[in-house]
Motif scaffolding. Structure first.
Motif, PDB file in Angstrom:
ATOM      1  N   LEU A 108       0.823  -1.201   0.000  1.00 10.80           N
ATOM      2  CA  LEU A 108       0.000   0.000   0.000  1.00 10.80           C
ATOM      3  C   LEU A 108       0.865   1.263   0.000  1.00 10.80           C
ATOM      4  O   LEU A 108       0.627   2.188  -0.777  1.00 10.80           O
ATOM      5  CB  LEU A 108      -0.941   0.006   1.209  1.00 10.80           C
ATOM      6  CG  LEU A 108      -1.826   1.245   1.359  1.00 10.80           C
ATOM      7  CD1 LEU A 108      -2.746   1.395   0.151  1.00 10.80           C
ATOM      8  CD2 LEU A 108      -2.649   1.153   2.633  1.00 10.80           C
ATOM      9  N   GLU A 109       1.896   1.297   0.850  1.00  4.73           N
ATOM     10  CA  GLU A 109       2.784   2.470   0.898  1.00  4.73           C
ATOM     11  C   GLU A 109       3.509   2.655  -0.430  1.00  4.73           C
ATOM     12  O   GLU A 109       3.639   3.765  -0.931  1.00  4.73           O
ATOM     13  CB  GLU A 109       3.811   2.307   2.019  1.00  4.73           C
ATOM     14  CG  GLU A 109       3.237   2.376   3.405  1.00  4.73           C
ATOM     15  CD  GLU A 109       4.233   1.945   4.462  1.00  4.73           C
ATOM     16  OE1 GLU A 109       4.279   2.620   5.510  1.00  4.73           O
ATOM     17  OE2 GLU A 109       4.965   0.960   4.244  1.00  4.73           O
ATOM     18  N   PHE A 110       3.986   1.549  -1.016  1.00  4.76           N
ATOM     19  CA  PHE A 110       4.688   1.603  -2.289  1.00  4.76           C
ATOM     20  C   PHE A 110       3.770   2.144  -3.385  1.00  4.76           C
ATOM     21  O   PHE A 110       4.148   3.034  -4.142  1.00  4.76           O
ATOM     22  CB  PHE A 110       5.212   0.219  -2.656  1.00  4.76           C
ATOM     23  CG  PHE A 110       5.986   0.188  -3.944  1.00  4.76           C
ATOM     24  CD1 PHE A 110       7.286   0.670  -3.992  1.00  4.76           C
ATOM     25  CD2 PHE A 110       5.416  -0.325  -5.096  1.00  4.76           C
ATOM     26  CE1 PHE A 110       8.005   0.637  -5.183  1.00  4.76           C
ATOM     27  CE2 PHE A 110       6.127  -0.361  -6.283  1.00  4.76           C
ATOM     28  CZ  PHE A 110       7.426   0.120  -6.328  1.00  4.76           C
ATOM     29  N   ASP A 111       2.554   1.621  -3.467  1.00  6.06           N
ATOM     30  CA  ASP A 111       1.595   2.085  -4.471  1.00  6.06           C
ATOM     31  C   ASP A 111       1.295   3.573  -4.293  1.00  6.06           C
ATOM     32  O   ASP A 111       1.196   4.315  -5.273  1.00  6.06           O
ATOM     33  CB  ASP A 111       0.291   1.281  -4.399  1.00  6.06           C
ATOM     34  CG  ASP A 111       0.457  -0.134  -4.909  1.00  6.06           C
ATOM     35  OD1 ASP A 111       1.474  -0.420  -5.578  1.00  6.06           O
ATOM     36  OD2 ASP A 111      -0.422  -0.965  -4.615  1.00  6.06           O
ATOM     37  N   THR A 112       1.181   4.021  -3.039  1.00  3.32           N
ATOM     38  CA  THR A 112       0.920   5.437  -2.758  1.00  3.32           C
ATOM     39  C   THR A 112       2.064   6.305  -3.260  1.00  3.32           C
ATOM     40  O   THR A 112       1.845   7.327  -3.905  1.00  3.32           O
ATOM     41  CB  THR A 112       0.696   5.658  -1.246  1.00  3.32           C
ATOM     42  OG1 THR A 112      -0.416   4.865  -0.840  1.00  3.32           O
ATOM     43  CG2 THR A 112       0.434   7.112  -0.933  1.00  3.32           C
ATOM     44  N   HIS A 113       3.300   5.905  -2.983  1.00  2.12           N
ATOM     45  CA  HIS A 113       4.462   6.666  -3.451  1.00  2.12           C
ATOM     46  C   HIS A 113       4.512   6.717  -4.977  1.00  2.12           C
ATOM     47  O   HIS A 113       4.772   7.765  -5.561  1.00  2.12           O
ATOM     48  CB  HIS A 113       5.763   6.061  -2.920  1.00  2.12           C
ATOM     49  CG  HIS A 113       6.125   6.507  -1.550  1.00  2.12           C
ATOM     50  ND1 HIS A 113       6.662   7.743  -1.296  1.00  2.12           N
ATOM     51  CD2 HIS A 113       6.026   5.889  -0.356  1.00  2.12           C
ATOM     52  CE1 HIS A 113       6.885   7.868  -0.014  1.00  2.12           C
ATOM     53  NE2 HIS A 113       6.510   6.753   0.597  1.00  2.12           N
ATOM     54  N   MET A 114       4.259   5.589  -5.631  1.00  6.68           N
ATOM     55  CA  MET A 114       4.316   5.545  -7.092  1.00  6.68           C
ATOM     56  C   MET A 114       3.212   6.399  -7.715  1.00  6.68           C
ATOM     57  O   MET A 114       3.435   7.104  -8.700  1.00  6.68           O
ATOM     58  CB  MET A 114       4.232   4.111  -7.598  1.00  6.68           C
ATOM     59  CG  MET A 114       5.424   3.243  -7.236  1.00  6.68           C
ATOM     60  SD  MET A 114       6.991   3.830  -7.935  1.00  6.68           S
ATOM     61  CE  MET A 114       7.804   4.450  -6.475  1.00  6.68           C
ATOM     62  N   LYS A 115       2.016   6.377  -7.112  1.00 11.45           N
ATOM     63  CA  LYS A 115       0.927   7.216  -7.623  1.00 11.45           C
ATOM     64  C   LYS A 115       1.253   8.695  -7.439  1.00 11.45           C
ATOM     65  O   LYS A 115       0.957   9.524  -8.301  1.00 11.45           O
ATOM     66  CB  LYS A 115      -0.377   6.867  -6.922  1.00 11.45           C
ATOM     67  CG  LYS A 115      -0.953   5.546  -7.383  1.00 11.45           C
ATOM     68  CD  LYS A 115      -2.194   5.162  -6.611  1.00 11.45           C
ATOM     69  CE  LYS A 115      -2.672   3.793  -7.037  1.00 11.45           C
ATOM     70  NZ  LYS A 115      -3.764   3.296  -6.214  1.00 11.45           N
ATOM     71  N   ARG A 116       1.869   9.034  -6.312  1.00  9.69           N
ATOM     72  CA  ARG A 116       2.267  10.421  -6.065  1.00  9.69           C
ATOM     73  C   ARG A 116       3.279  10.885  -7.120  1.00  9.69           C
ATOM     74  O   ARG A 116       3.190  11.984  -7.633  1.00  9.69           O
ATOM     75  CB  ARG A 116       2.861  10.534  -4.657  1.00  9.69           C
ATOM     76  CG  ARG A 116       2.915  11.950  -4.143  1.00  9.69           C
ATOM     77  CD  ARG A 116       3.341  12.000  -2.679  1.00  9.69           C
ATOM     78  NE  ARG A 116       2.276  11.474  -1.841  1.00  9.69           N
ATOM     79  CZ  ARG A 116       2.474  10.744  -0.756  1.00  9.69           C
ATOM     80  NH1 ARG A 116       3.695  10.435  -0.362  1.00  9.69           N
ATOM     81  NH2 ARG A 116       1.466  10.302  -0.035  1.00  9.69           N
ATOM     82  N   GLN A 117       4.226  10.011  -7.474  1.00 14.57           N
ATOM     83  CA  GLN A 117       5.186  10.346  -8.519  1.00 14.57           C
ATOM     84  C   GLN A 117       4.507  10.490  -9.868  1.00 14.57           C
ATOM     85  O   GLN A 117       4.853  11.367 -10.656  1.00 14.57           O
ATOM     86  CB  GLN A 117       6.282   9.277  -8.599  1.00 14.57           C
ATOM     87  CG  GLN A 117       7.350   9.481  -7.576  1.00 14.57           C
ATOM     88  CD  GLN A 117       8.453   8.457  -7.663  1.00 14.57           C
ATOM     89  OE1 GLN A 117       8.959   8.084  -6.649  1.00 14.57           O
ATOM     90  NE2 GLN A 117       8.834   7.997  -8.818  1.00 14.57           N
TER      91      GLN A 117
END
Length: 159
Positions: free
Chosen positions: A102-111
């Protein structure tokens, strides 16, 4: 669990780089993380790699200005990294993190929202290496905070 390196200060601030087996950092075009404008960074400055036993190590690649670990800014040639450890390469500060899905997906979406494109390593490398010749649109940051050599909002070199 996703092992990543996040730039927390410098020209690539806010960018998350998935680790894989090895990531190299430097000014040269053949690095995974290229920060071409950082004159404190060597062409091939440092690497973060996963060892055969699954641990993660930070290695200085015989850089001129050194690689520094943690809050104490200890100069290293090689050192183990644990999740949450920070290190400085040139004028950029990175942190090694282990993120849940979940944290990884959030970071990638933010990028993705920030760059307008899928955050692949090649696209990230291109965006980081571009020289910023336009003036910083945040002049209040220049006078307010002398701790960093880059504007915290846009990454423009301040002095």
């Amino acid at each position: 669990m996703h092992r990543c390196i996040e730039c927390i200060n410098g020209l690539c601030e806010g960018t998350v780089f998935p680790l894989g087996k090895r990531i190299t950092i430097g000014r040269s075009a053949d690095n995974d993380i290229r920060v071409a404008c950082d004159r404190e960074m060597s062409r091939h400055h440092a690497c973060v790699r996963e060892t055969n036993d699954g641990k993660v190590r930070l290695e200085d690649l015989e850089s001129h200005n050194g690689t520094f670990l943690g809050v104490g800014n200890k100069r290293i040639t090689t050192a183990p990294l644990e999740s949450g450890d920070s290190f400085r390469v040139g004028e950029s500060i990175f942190i090694f993190v282990e993120l849940s899905d979940l944290e990884f997906d959030t970071h990638m979406k933010r990028q993705l929202l920030k760059t307008g494109s899928s955050p692949t390593m090649d696209q990230t490398r291109t965006s980081v290496m571009q020289s910023r010749s336009e003036p910083c649109p945040h002049p209040s940051h220049h006078a307010a905070d002398k701790r960093f050599r880059f504007c915290p909002a846009c990454g423009q070199k301040l002095y």
